[in-house]
Structure formats: C-alpha cells, structure tokens
Design an enzyme around this catalytic site. Sequence first.
Site, mmCIF file in Angstrom:
data_model
loop_
_atom_site.group_PDB
_atom_site.id
_atom_site.type_symbol
_atom_site.label_atom_id
_atom_site.label_comp_id
_atom_site.label_asym_id
_atom_site.label_seq_id
_atom_site.Cartn_x
_atom_site.Cartn_y
_atom_site.Cartn_z
ATOM 1 N N SER A 39 -7.975 25.585 3.752
ATOM 2 C CA SER A 39 -7.752 24.241 4.271
ATOM 3 C C SER A 39 -6.960 24.213 5.569
ATOM 4 O O SER A 39 -6.120 25.070 5.821
ATOM 5 C CB SER A 39 -6.983 23.404 3.242
ATOM 6 O OG SER A 39 -7.696 23.302 2.042
ATOM 7 N N ILE A 41 -4.602 14.380 6.159
ATOM 8 C CA ILE A 41 -6.024 14.688 6.050
ATOM 9 C C ILE A 41 -6.161 16.198 5.897
ATOM 10 O O ILE A 41 -5.675 16.965 6.728
ATOM 11 C CB ILE A 41 -6.802 14.211 7.300
ATOM 12 C CG1 ILE A 41 -6.571 12.721 7.559
ATOM 13 C CG2 ILE A 41 -8.276 14.569 7.183
ATOM 14 C CD1 ILE A 41 -7.071 11.802 6.464
ATOM 15 N N GLU A 42 -6.825 16.605 4.844
ATOM 16 C CA GLU A 42 -7.106 18.017 4.597
ATOM 17 C C GLU A 42 -8.587 18.237 4.848
ATOM 18 O O GLU A 42 -9.425 17.515 4.317
ATOM 19 C CB GLU A 42 -6.751 18.360 3.147
ATOM 20 C CG GLU A 42 -7.026 19.785 2.748
ATOM 21 C CD GLU A 42 -6.651 20.060 1.291
ATOM 22 O OE1 GLU A 42 -6.909 21.191 0.829
ATOM 23 O OE2 GLU A 42 -6.114 19.157 0.606
ATOM 24 N N ILE A 43 -8.911 19.220 5.671
ATOM 25 C CA ILE A 43 -10.304 19.609 5.876
ATOM 26 C C ILE A 43 -10.444 20.995 5.283
ATOM 27 O O ILE A 43 -9.739 21.931 5.684
ATOM 28 C CB ILE A 43 -10.686 19.605 7.362
ATOM 29 C CG1 ILE A 43 -10.475 18.201 7.942
ATOM 30 C CG2 ILE A 43 -12.144 20.059 7.533
ATOM 31 C CD1 ILE A 43 -10.725 18.101 9.420
#
Length: 130
Positions: A110, A121-123
């Site tokens: 992540s 916001i985690e991608i």
Amino acid sequence: MISIDRVDHLVLTVADVDRAVEFYRDVLGMEPVEFPGERRAVRFGDQTIKLHASAELVEPTATHPVPGSANLCFVTSRPLSDVQEHLRTSEVRIEEGPVGRTGSRGPITSLYLRDPDGNLIEIARYDDEA
C-alpha cells in the site's frame, strides 16, 4: 439473518465538492457523475462515492459528518511504481509506503496519501498480482 452482497456507494462529507471531484478525477482517475438535485459523485467500476458538502448536508446523514474523517482503501491493478510516479507528477505527497498490509483477500502493498479534506487514502495492490 440478512446477507450483504457488496458495497454500492459511500458518502464523503467534504468542504468543497468541486475540489473533491477534481482530486478524485485527476489524481485517482474516477469518473464524475451528477444525480438529480445537483448532487455530485465520482464513480469507479461499480462503486460510487457521493460527495456531500459540509455546509449543505443531505438528510439522513451520519451522526457527526465532518470533512477529513474517512479512511478509504482502493485497489489498483497497476504497478505501485506507476502510481508513485503519477502521484509525484500530480504533486500529491505520499504519507507512507510502499508498505505491506493485509487486505480483505490477503497480502497487499500500500501507499498512503490524503485527499484535499485530509481523508486518508490507501492505494493498494494485491501481492499475488505483482
């Protein structure tokens, strides 16, 4: 007992809907959509994030709706190095990562950033797709 199949949409309380739409469109590649009553949202896949301005909340609403109180994780199939480069060119600061975490279906890697309201916001990318 009931059975939940999937998430249809989420609602984010934001300070400025235009600014939020711009971020989610330009940085995260989501599609802006409009609903009756001048309501706005962004869509990705089969999911929608409805954006409610904190000054004009839509009832019913959460007990304490405030901008910057969400923590969301989005999954990408793109290499995280591509995501990092896009964030760099978009002048979005990476708060943390890449770091190993656990997603709903197993190990993920992540990156963490913040939207204009301060939402975390985690991608993430599933490790078995790398």
